[in-house]
Every structure is written in structure tokens, then in C-alpha cells.
Design a protein around this motif. Structure first.
Motif, PDB file in Angstrom:
ATOM      1  N   SER A 120     -27.296 -17.621  -7.968  1.00  0.00           N
ATOM      2  CA  SER A 120     -28.560 -16.890  -7.869  1.00  0.00           C
ATOM      3  C   SER A 120     -29.520 -17.310  -8.982  1.00  0.00           C
ATOM      4  O   SER A 120     -30.731 -17.405  -8.763  1.00  0.00           O
ATOM      5  N   ILE A 121     -28.997 -17.583 -10.163  1.00  0.00           N
ATOM      6  CA  ILE A 121     -29.850 -18.035 -11.267  1.00  0.00           C
ATOM      7  C   ILE A 121     -30.371 -19.440 -10.984  1.00  0.00           C
ATOM      8  O   ILE A 121     -31.563 -19.719 -11.126  1.00  0.00           O
ATOM      9  N   ALA A 124     -32.975 -19.370  -8.199  1.00  0.00           N
ATOM     10  CA  ALA A 124     -34.250 -18.801  -8.646  1.00  0.00           C
ATOM     11  C   ALA A 124     -35.043 -19.847  -9.426  1.00  0.00           C
ATOM     12  O   ALA A 124     -36.260 -19.981  -9.251  1.00  0.00           O
ATOM     13  N   ARG A 129     -38.870 -19.113  -9.834  1.00  0.00           N
ATOM     14  CA  ARG A 129     -38.845 -17.685 -10.178  1.00  0.00           C
ATOM     15  C   ARG A 129     -38.020 -17.462 -11.436  1.00  0.00           C
ATOM     16  O   ARG A 129     -37.084 -18.202 -11.710  1.00  0.00           O
ATOM     17  N   ARG A 130     -38.378 -16.428 -12.188  1.00  0.00           N
ATOM     18  CA  ARG A 130     -37.540 -16.035 -13.318  1.00  0.00           C
ATOM     19  C   ARG A 130     -36.272 -15.397 -12.760  1.00  0.00           C
ATOM     20  O   ARG A 130     -36.342 -14.441 -11.989  1.00  0.00           O
ATOM     21  N   PRO A 131     -35.114 -15.908 -13.123  1.00  0.00           N
ATOM     22  CA  PRO A 131     -33.868 -15.336 -12.593  1.00  0.00           C
ATOM     23  C   PRO A 131     -33.667 -13.905 -13.072  1.00  0.00           C
ATOM     24  O   PRO A 131     -34.104 -13.521 -14.157  1.00  0.00           O
ATOM     25  N   THR A 132     -33.003 -13.121 -12.254  1.00  0.00           N
ATOM     26  CA  THR A 132     -32.607 -11.772 -12.646  1.00  0.00           C
ATOM     27  C   THR A 132     -31.119 -11.791 -12.988  1.00  0.00           C
ATOM     28  O   THR A 132     -30.414 -12.758 -12.708  1.00  0.00           O
ATOM     29  N   ALA A 133     -30.659 -10.722 -13.590  1.00  0.00           N
ATOM     30  CA  ALA A 133     -29.236 -10.553 -13.908  1.00  0.00           C
ATOM     31  C   ALA A 133     -28.702 -11.676 -14.791  1.00  0.00           C
ATOM     32  O   ALA A 133     -27.549 -12.091 -14.650  1.00  0.00           O
ATOM     33  N   MET A 134     -29.538 -12.179 -15.702  1.00  0.00           N
ATOM     34  CA  MET A 134     -29.057 -13.151 -16.666  1.00  0.00           C
ATOM     35  C   MET A 134     -28.331 -12.430 -17.802  1.00  0.00           C
ATOM     36  O   MET A 134     -28.658 -11.287 -18.137  1.00  0.00           O
ATOM     37  N   GLU A 139     -30.752 -15.388 -21.102  1.00  0.00           N
ATOM     38  CA  GLU A 139     -32.156 -15.014 -21.265  1.00  0.00           C
ATOM     39  C   GLU A 139     -32.781 -15.730 -22.458  1.00  0.00           C
ATOM     40  O   GLU A 139     -33.909 -16.217 -22.378  1.00  0.00           O
ATOM     41  N   TYR A 142     -33.144 -19.448 -21.455  1.00  0.00           N
ATOM     42  CA  TYR A 142     -34.180 -19.606 -20.422  1.00  0.00           C
ATOM     43  C   TYR A 142     -35.567 -19.434 -21.031  1.00  0.00           C
ATOM     44  O   TYR A 142     -36.466 -20.250 -20.795  1.00  0.00           O
ATOM     45  N   ASP A 143     -35.767 -18.365 -21.815  1.00  0.00           N
ATOM     46  CA  ASP A 143     -37.084 -18.110 -22.398  1.00  0.00           C
ATOM     47  C   ASP A 143     -37.480 -19.224 -23.370  1.00  0.00           C
ATOM     48  O   ASP A 143     -38.632 -19.680 -23.371  1.00  0.00           O
TER      49      ASP A 143
END
Length: 206
Positions: A120-121, A124, A129-134, A139, A142-143
Motif C-alpha cells: 500500500s505504501i 501510493a 500520493r502520501r502513503p498512509t499507515a507508515m 514517515e 518519506y518526509d
């Protein structure tokens, strides 16, 4: 109203069609046509990586010293960086997406999943898209990588989180991984390297 995903699919298909007819600028050099310098570089590559020259290193064989230096840097950044192989694969995926580099993405997508990055990551990131549930570490990585590639800098808040978690060495290594795979992506894009039948990234409007 046409959805964004439909637009991306159409644009991606159009670009794939265009790429199919784009001539590869730096065709792979047959091994039996190597110069002495190229032969030496290929032998060193095989000795270290245990496989023949492949992927982004093929167009770089036109400058064998560059290829060897790039391979040497990659030996550390891909396999031994201070943030670990799982998080380094996350940096690679974000970088591949930023450069829309199909070969790099198709090569590292399964490696990232095997290393522990969730599908899912990864998906995304492919969609922009910014992945959720990281996880907290994901996080931070990614950031840090996203800001570095998109803003050409990293904010104090993002740097401080990265330094607190991974230390100054980790910040340097993350930056180097993004820079290194950006270099490989640029070489592949410049050379119009043919990526075969692997998955291709959707293209975003320019």
C-alpha cells in the motif's frame, strides 16, 4: 467528470507508446566490443556484484570510470547504509517516482516489498500520493526524501526528526541514497534505456 486516475492512466499509456518508438540513445555495448578500460570495469563489476553489468550501468559503460565509481558508491548505499536496507528501499522508491524512472522502479519495487515496505505504501508512492499507515521511521524517511527532492532542501523540523532518529550520519546517508539513485535515473532517462516489460509508472501532467 473524468477522474484523476483515468487521466493518469491515459497519459501513462500515451507516454509508453511514445517511449516504444523512442530510439535508445546509448545501446548496450556487446562484451566482445569492449575497449580495454571497459573490459577492466566490467570485470571489476562482476567480481563485486557477482553479476554482469546491467541496467543503469550499461549506458554508463560509455564512460567506464564513471560506471566504476558509481558502482562503488552504490555498493555502500544500497547494501550497507546506516538507515538499513528496508528504509533505503523507501528512499529509492520515492526517488524513482520523482524521476518517473520505469526501470529503476520495476527493479526496486519487488525488492522493497521483500525488504518490508508494504504494498500500500509503494503503490501510493507510484500514484503520487502520501502513503498512509507508515511507521514513525517510514514517515521520517518519506518526509526527508520528499522535501529534499521536491523543495531542493529540508526544513529544520524534518531535519531535526531525522537527526534525532538516525543521527547526522543517517541524514548524510539518506541524502546520498536519493542523490545516487537520482544519478542513475538521470543516466537511464538521458539514454532512453529500454526498461522491458516491467511495471511502468503513471505520468503526471507537466
Amino acid at each position: 467528470m473524468i477522474s484523476r486516475s483515468t487521466v493518469l492512466t491515459v497519459l501513462g499509456a500515451m507516454l509508453i507508446t511514445t517511449q516504444a518508438f523512442a530510439q535508445q540513445r546509448l545501446p548496450t555495448i556487446p562484451a566482445d566490443q569492449y575497449t580495454p578500460d571497459q573490459k577492466k570495469a566490467s570485470e571489476e563489476f562482476l567480481a563485486v556484484r557477482k553479476v554482469p553489468v546491467f541496467g543503469p550501468f550499461e549506458p554508463m559503460m560509455y564512460s567506464p570510470d564513471v560506471m566504476t565509481l558509481a558502482r562503488s558508491m552504490g555498493d555502500y548505499l544500497r547494501f550497507h547504509s546506516s538507515i538499513g536496507n528496508t528504509l533505503s528501499e523507501l528512499v529509492i522508491l520515492v526517488t524513482s517516482r520523482e524521476w518517473s524512472q520505469d526501470y529503476e522502479w520495476s527493479f526496486h519495487y519487488p525488492i522493497a516489498l521483500k525488504a518490508g515496505i508494504s504494498k500500500s505504501i509503494a503503490d501510493a508512492i507510484a500514484d503520487g500520493r502520501r502513503p498512509t499507515a507508515m511507521s514513525a521511521d517510514e514517515e521520517i524517511v518519506y518526509d526527508f526524501t520528499t522535501e529534499l527532492l521536491k523543495n531542493k532542501s529540508v526544513s529544520d523540523a524534518t531535519f531535526d526528526r531525522a537527526e534525532q532518529r538516525f543521527g547526522k550520519k543517517g541524514a548524510v546517508d539518506m541524502t546520498a541514497i536519493a542523490g545516487y539513485y537520482g544519478l542513475l535515473a538521470m543516466q537511464l532517462n538521458m539514454a532512453r534505456y529500454q526498461s522491458g516489460d516491467g511495471p511502468r509508472l503513471p505520468r503526471f501532467p507537466q
